[in-house]
Write a protein that holds these residues in place. Structure first.
Motif, PDB file in Angstrom:
ATOM      1  N   ALA A  37       0.820  -1.354   0.103  1.00 21.99           N
ATOM      2  CA  ALA A  37      -0.082   0.096  -0.038  1.00 21.99           C
ATOM      3  C   ALA A  37       0.757   1.197   0.007  1.00 21.99           C
ATOM      4  O   ALA A  37       0.530   2.268  -0.764  1.00 21.99           O
ATOM      5  CB  ALA A  37      -0.805   0.009   1.211  1.00 21.99           C
ATOM      6  N   GLY A  38       1.884   1.245   0.711  1.00 24.78           N
ATOM      7  CA  GLY A  38       2.813   2.341   0.862  1.00 24.78           C
ATOM      8  C   GLY A  38       3.575   2.440  -0.286  1.00 24.78           C
ATOM      9  O   GLY A  38       3.736   3.796  -0.848  1.00 24.78           O
ATOM     10  N   GLN A  39       3.963   1.391  -1.061  1.00 20.17           N
ATOM     11  CA  GLN A  39       4.699   1.471  -2.276  1.00 20.17           C
ATOM     12  C   GLN A  39       3.976   2.083  -3.480  1.00 20.17           C
ATOM     13  O   GLN A  39       4.176   2.811  -4.345  1.00 20.17           O
ATOM     14  CB  GLN A  39       5.272   0.097  -2.747  1.00 20.17           C
ATOM     15  CG  GLN A  39       5.968   0.092  -3.791  1.00 20.17           C
ATOM     16  CD  GLN A  39       7.263  -0.919  -4.167  1.00 20.17           C
ATOM     17  OE1 GLN A  39       6.557  -2.037  -3.968  1.00 20.17           O
ATOM     18  NE2 GLN A  39       8.517  -0.599  -4.486  1.00 20.17           N
TER      19      GLN A  39
ATOM     20  N   ASN B 246      11.686  -1.916  -6.854  1.00 21.20           N
ATOM     21  CA  ASN B 246      12.187  -3.351  -6.284  1.00 21.20           C
ATOM     22  C   ASN B 246      10.735  -3.527  -5.674  1.00 21.20           C
ATOM     23  O   ASN B 246      10.253  -3.214  -4.621  1.00 21.20           O
ATOM     24  CB  ASN B 246      13.090  -3.138  -5.460  1.00 21.20           C
ATOM     25  CG  ASN B 246      13.444  -4.631  -4.788  1.00 21.20           C
ATOM     26  OD1 ASN B 246      12.633  -5.628  -4.739  1.00 21.20           O
ATOM     27  ND2 ASN B 246      14.573  -4.938  -4.659  1.00 21.20           N
ATOM     28  N   PRO B 247       9.762  -4.312  -6.194  1.00 19.48           N
ATOM     29  CA  PRO B 247       8.462  -4.630  -5.865  1.00 19.48           C
ATOM     30  C   PRO B 247       8.198  -5.260  -4.584  1.00 19.48           C
ATOM     31  O   PRO B 247       9.009  -6.357  -3.911  1.00 19.48           O
ATOM     32  CB  PRO B 247       7.863  -5.420  -6.992  1.00 19.48           C
ATOM     33  CG  PRO B 247       8.802  -5.445  -8.047  1.00 19.48           C
ATOM     34  CD  PRO B 247      10.032  -5.209  -7.464  1.00 19.48           C
ATOM     35  N   SER B 248       7.670  -4.793  -3.665  1.00 14.25           N
ATOM     36  CA  SER B 248       7.210  -5.511  -2.351  1.00 14.25           C
ATOM     37  C   SER B 248       6.350  -6.525  -2.561  1.00 14.25           C
ATOM     38  O   SER B 248       6.515  -7.685  -1.751  1.00 14.25           O
ATOM     39  CB  SER B 248       6.475  -4.487  -1.513  1.00 14.25           C
ATOM     40  OG  SER B 248       5.110  -3.967  -2.097  1.00 14.25           O
ATOM     41  N   ASN B 249       5.675  -6.805  -3.553  1.00 11.32           N
ATOM     42  CA  ASN B 249       4.725  -7.926  -3.747  1.00 11.32           C
ATOM     43  C   ASN B 249       4.446  -7.794  -5.310  1.00 11.32           C
ATOM     44  O   ASN B 249       4.283  -6.689  -5.977  1.00 11.32           O
ATOM     45  CB  ASN B 249       3.298  -7.497  -2.920  1.00 11.32           C
ATOM     46  CG  ASN B 249       2.711  -9.016  -3.175  1.00 11.32           C
ATOM     47  OD1 ASN B 249       1.809  -8.955  -4.252  1.00 11.32           O
ATOM     48  ND2 ASN B 249       2.395  -9.814  -2.383  1.00 11.32           N
TER      49      ASN B 249
ATOM     50  N   LYS C 210       0.407  -4.019  -8.735  1.00  8.45           N
ATOM     51  CA  LYS C 210       0.138  -4.204 -10.129  1.00  8.45           C
ATOM     52  C   LYS C 210      -0.648  -2.727 -10.684  1.00  8.45           C
ATOM     53  O   LYS C 210      -0.280  -2.263 -11.912  1.00  8.45           O
ATOM     54  CB  LYS C 210      -0.562  -5.477 -10.473  1.00  8.45           C
ATOM     55  CG  LYS C 210      -0.969  -5.658 -12.028  1.00  8.45           C
ATOM     56  CD  LYS C 210      -1.750  -6.895 -12.089  1.00  8.45           C
ATOM     57  CE  LYS C 210      -2.029  -7.268 -13.719  1.00  8.45           C
ATOM     58  NZ  LYS C 210      -2.541  -8.490 -13.878  1.00  8.45           N
ATOM     59  N   SER C 211      -1.450  -2.468  -9.989  1.00  7.73           N
ATOM     60  CA  SER C 211      -2.494  -1.230 -10.436  1.00  7.73           C
ATOM     61  C   SER C 211      -1.663  -0.006 -10.682  1.00  7.73           C
ATOM     62  O   SER C 211      -1.974   0.667 -11.634  1.00  7.73           O
ATOM     63  CB  SER C 211      -3.344  -1.111  -9.529  1.00  7.73           C
ATOM     64  OG  SER C 211      -3.116  -0.588  -8.373  1.00  7.73           O
ATOM     65  N   ALA C 212      -0.854   0.277  -9.835  1.00  8.73           N
ATOM     66  CA  ALA C 212       0.104   1.533  -9.810  1.00  8.73           C
ATOM     67  C   ALA C 212       0.951   1.278 -10.946  1.00  8.73           C
ATOM     68  O   ALA C 212       1.427   2.195 -11.816  1.00  8.73           O
ATOM     69  CB  ALA C 212       0.912   1.708  -8.566  1.00  8.73           C
TER      70      ALA C 212
ATOM     71  N   ALA D 282      10.170  -9.722  -9.458  1.00 12.49           N
ATOM     72  CA  ALA D 282       9.025  -9.572 -10.706  1.00 12.49           C
ATOM     73  C   ALA D 282       7.970  -8.955 -10.181  1.00 12.49           C
ATOM     74  O   ALA D 282       7.486  -8.820  -8.900  1.00 12.49           O
ATOM     75  CB  ALA D 282       8.825 -11.040 -11.135  1.00 12.49           C
ATOM     76  N   VAL D 283       7.079  -8.273 -11.292  1.00 12.12           N
ATOM     77  CA  VAL D 283       5.950  -7.634 -10.825  1.00 12.12           C
ATOM     78  C   VAL D 283       4.996  -8.313 -11.965  1.00 12.12           C
ATOM     79  O   VAL D 283       5.561  -8.475 -13.164  1.00 12.12           O
ATOM     80  CB  VAL D 283       5.944  -6.234 -11.037  1.00 12.12           C
ATOM     81  CG1 VAL D 283       6.524  -5.679 -12.429  1.00 12.12           C
ATOM     82  CG2 VAL D 283       4.497  -5.638 -10.815  1.00 12.12           C
TER      83      VAL D 283
END
Length: 342
Positions: free
Chosen positions: A71-73, A91-94, A99-101, A118-119
């Motif tokens: 959420a913060g990212q 560097n994706p947190s998840n 994905k939406s951002a 990966a994202v």
């Protein structure tokens, strides 16, 4: 050449020179990272700064570097979009959580490159260390080192992170090849040194025997825990962090292996973003950097470790501070950790 033609050529060269100068440092690149206080991530950010500076094509970096969740990212990425950056290296947190951002960014024509993990958004590019192979190489070596039988401590990274999920696949792939090896303890270190050290100390204190330790890059402090608690060493697998590589070269009785996982992939991500902004696309959307294993159980392995050792680096920094064919900065530049305008 006539005087008029000569003057025209000079004017053309001067105009081209002005255009080249104007375009030389014209990009603004956003950075989104969600882990602070971790040497690997710090090297990653320094590599991003160094590559942006060395390229001569980036006028500024907009860096969101803090401890936060998906959420913060998302909030950070949306802020970078509103700031009007040309590219975002994240560097994706998840892989699914942001994905939406990421889609919102690419819909605005912003280049997005995910590094390290990966994202799950096809409009973004991924440049990552091969995390599954990283875990498989180290785990297979460890299980062979304990003669294919016994118990091991499995010290993972951060729960929910795609790099940890990929490493878990690699670890379990190796585990399936050694039916007489079992996991005595499985913990998430969060890729935090203090947490990982306390976890292994707590388990040592139980007195339950085990035969080896696989770590997700939290390694030198695990060796410290054994030494400081006067506990007999077992084979330990970690990453190519400077401190651990040094220990593999110097700690009596330590048998172990370092698997390369360069934080400099952050710099490679910036290099890829610049190439994409200039219209140069890789053959595949996902680019993987394959790891190597350096061990101190053989003379050949010891030679590799001795060659790789770099005591001038922070102990938590990987010694692989550059990635051939991707990064262009010098050692002095990555250590200085200065980006354009700093």
């Amino acid at each position: 050449m006539s005087n008029r033609l000569f003057k025209g050529a000079l004017l053309g060269a001067f105009t081209l020179g002005l255009m080249s100068t104007a375009m030389a440092a014209d990009y603004t690149i956003g950075i989104s990272n969600t882990v602070q206080g971790n040497g690997w991530r710090e090297e990653m950010v320094c590599a991003m700064k160094a590559e942006a500076l060395a390229s001569g094509k980036v006028k500024s970096l907009n860096i969101a570097h803090r401890n936060t969740d998906a959420a913060g990212q998302i909030e950070d990425i949306n802020n970078l979009i509103q700031a009007g950056v040309d590219a975002i290296v994240v560097n994706p947190s998840n892989p699914d959580g942001i994905k939406s951002a990421v889609k919102a960014a690419t819909d605005r024509g912003i280049v997005v490159v995910a590094v390290d993990q990966a994202v799950n958004e096809d409009s973004a590019y991924v440049l990552s260390n091969n995390q599954e192979q990283y875990a498989y190489l180290g785990a297979k070596w460890l299980f062979e080192q304990i003669d294919g039988k016994g118990t091991v401590v499995y010290m993972r990274g951060a729960a929910g992170a795609s790099a940890d999920d990929d490493r878990d696949k690699g670890f379990k792939k190796a585990l399936a090849e050694f039916p007489d090896v079992s996991v005595a303890l499985e913990v998430f270190t969060g890729w935090q040194q203090d947490q990982g050290k306390q976890q292994i100390l707590d388990y040592i204190a139980t007195g339950i025997p085990f035969d080896g330790v696989w770590t997700s890059g939290i390694d030198n402090v695990i060796v410290d825990a054994f030494v400081e608690s006067d506990t007999p060493l077992v084979p330990i697998v970690g990453a190519d962090n400077a401190g651990f590589v040094g220990q593999l070269n110097s700690v009596d009785g330590l048998v172990g292996a370092a698997v390369t996982n360069p934080g400099s992939v952050g710099g490679a991500g910036v290099a890829l973003a610049i190439r994409l902004l200039e219209g140069e696309k890789p053959a595949d959307r996902v680019v993987l950097v394959d790891p190597e294993l350096w061990e101190n159980a053989t003379d050949a392995g010891k030679a590799k470790l001795q060659a790789a050792a770099d005591p001038s680096l922070d102990p938590e920094w990987p010694v692989s501070i550059m990635i051939p064919e991707w990064t262009n900065y010098t050692k002095a530049q990555i250590i200085a950790c200065k980006g354009p305008g700093e």
